[in-house]
Design a protein around this motif. Structure first.
Motif, PDB file in Angstrom:
ATOM      1  N   SER A  20       0.829  -1.206   0.000  1.00  0.00           N
ATOM      2  CA  SER A  20       0.000   0.000   0.000  1.00  0.00           C
ATOM      3  C   SER A  20       0.865   1.258   0.000  1.00  0.00           C
ATOM      4  O   SER A  20       0.545   2.243  -0.671  1.00  0.00           O
ATOM      5  CB  SER A  20      -0.936  -0.004   1.214  1.00  0.00           C
ATOM      6  N   ILE A  33      -4.897   2.539   2.284  1.00  0.00           N
ATOM      7  CA  ILE A  33      -4.712   2.574   3.724  1.00  0.00           C
ATOM      8  C   ILE A  33      -3.499   1.735   4.110  1.00  0.00           C
ATOM      9  O   ILE A  33      -3.421   0.563   3.777  1.00  0.00           O
ATOM     10  CB  ILE A  33      -5.970   2.053   4.433  1.00  0.00           C
ATOM     11  N   THR A  41      -5.491  -3.861   4.518  1.00  0.00           N
ATOM     12  CA  THR A  41      -6.110  -3.561   3.236  1.00  0.00           C
ATOM     13  C   THR A  41      -7.113  -4.655   2.933  1.00  0.00           C
ATOM     14  O   THR A  41      -6.761  -5.724   2.502  1.00  0.00           O
ATOM     15  CB  THR A  41      -5.064  -3.503   2.111  1.00  0.00           C
ATOM     16  N   ASP A  64      -4.394  -2.481  -5.557  1.00  0.00           N
ATOM     17  CA  ASP A  64      -3.743  -2.926  -4.329  1.00  0.00           C
ATOM     18  C   ASP A  64      -4.491  -4.165  -3.845  1.00  0.00           C
ATOM     19  O   ASP A  64      -5.696  -4.258  -3.981  1.00  0.00           O
ATOM     20  CB  ASP A  64      -3.846  -1.806  -3.285  1.00  0.00           C
TER      21      ASP A  64
HETATM   22 MG    MG Z   1      -1.822  -2.980   2.363  1.00  0.00          MG
END
Ligand code: MG
Ligand code: GDP
Length: 300
Positions: A20, A33, A41, A64
């Motif tokens: 992330s 985040i 996440t 992500d």
């Molecule tokens: Mg993450």
């Protein structure tokens, strides 16, 4: 018109390697985040990277993923299946390792899935700011056995080497249209993070009772004349019974989760926020392609 290239770039790696943070460093704003706790996440959040290249424009939609982990629980298995699905739809895969820890079984599992997925793989050795050059070299040698398409040592934290990752990704994007207009980008990213924060507050309170049935859609975000950011978000569940759970006794859960989300949004966005939350039942949305597209689970 000049040529355009575009594609979906899926970031994989075991929890806590800095996926992330890398997405944020690439996009240059906070869309994903990050946390010192692994596995924060929960859902796929997209950042969009648009670049002009020598022959036109290139746009990478960054996806992500939560950390791949040992598929011990049903949730773990579903998460892994979701990541496999993302991988199979990717145009470029970015596999992330941490330089400061030896390559372990978790990394091998990631590398194996990334390698089998089909698209070209850019291997990122992250956290080079906390590893000696010898250790970084050791990690690159260990990872070279996977025979990926590119290897880039970086620090997502200091952004060192991040432009090289972007170059390696861009070089591998296929011909395709720009999915997002220039002006749309920050709005999309902002709505995605707002939705993710609201969703996280409900999941925290529900102790993961409904992780796959609950989505949050930000319907409207507009600044009011008094400077307040008005956010209208819809909490979508699949069944009437889940509606009651999300609202809670006397509306308690909706109120608490809403207040927590508002506090975090105000802190992150440095602006007063009016959060208008509505709960909607969309029967069996997981089975309906039109709703899946709308909720961001589309094939792209
Ligand atoms: Mg993450
Ligand atoms: P994810 O689980 O793979 O998404 O990892 P995160 O991006 O949430 O990062 C996990 C932790 O590692 C956070 O505390 C980050 O600040 C930290 N981190 C990420 N990238 C780097 C880096 O390049 N250097 C250092 N020192 N820490 C990093």
């Amino acid at each position: 018109m000049s040529d355009t290239r575009s594609g979906f770039v899926v970031i994989v790696g075991r929890p806590n390697v800095g996926k992330s943070t890398l997405v944020n460093a690439m996009v240059g704003e906070k869309v994903s985040i990050t946390s010192t706790r692994p596995q924060t996440t929960r859902s796929v959040i997209r950042g969009v990277l648009t670049r002009s290249t020598v022959d036109g424009m290139a746009q990478a939609v960054l996806v992500d993923t939560p950390g791949l982990h040992k598929p011990r629980t049903a949730l773990g298995q579903r998460t892994n299946a979701m990541i496999d699905r993302s991988l199979s739809e990717a145009d470029v895969v970015v596999a992330v390792l941490a330089a400061d820890e030896p390559v372990g079984p978790g990394d091998r599992r990631v590398a194996d899935r990334a390698g089998r997925a089909g698209p070209p793989v850019v291997c990122v050795v992250n956290k080079c700011d906390v590893a000696s050059p010898d250790t970084v070299a050791e990690r690159l040698i260990e990872a070279s056995e996977w025979d990926f398409d590119a290897y880039v040592p970086v620090s997502a934290l200091t952004a060192d080497g991040v432009t090289i990752v972007i170059d390696e990704i861009t070089a591998r994007l296929p011909a395709g249209p720009l999915y997002f207009a220039e002006g749309e980008i920050s709005d999309q990213a902002e709505r995605a993070i707002v939705a993710e924060i609201v969703r996280e507050k409900f999941l925290d309170r529900l102790h993961d009772e409904l992780p796959h049935s609950l989505v949050v859609i930000v319907e409207d975000m507009s600044e009011r004349p008094n400077g307040t950011l008005y956010v209208e978000a819809r909490v979508v569940v699949e069944r009437d019974s889940q509606r009651g759970i999300v609202i809670g006794k006397g509306g308690g859960l909706l109120r608490t989760a809403g207040a927590e989300a508002r506090a975090e949004l105000e802190a992150r966005m440095s602006t007063p926020i009016y959060l208008d939350l509505r709960v909607t039942v969309a029967k069996d949305w997981q089975q309906r392609p039109d709703l899946l597209d709308r909720f961001g689970f589309g094939a792209g």
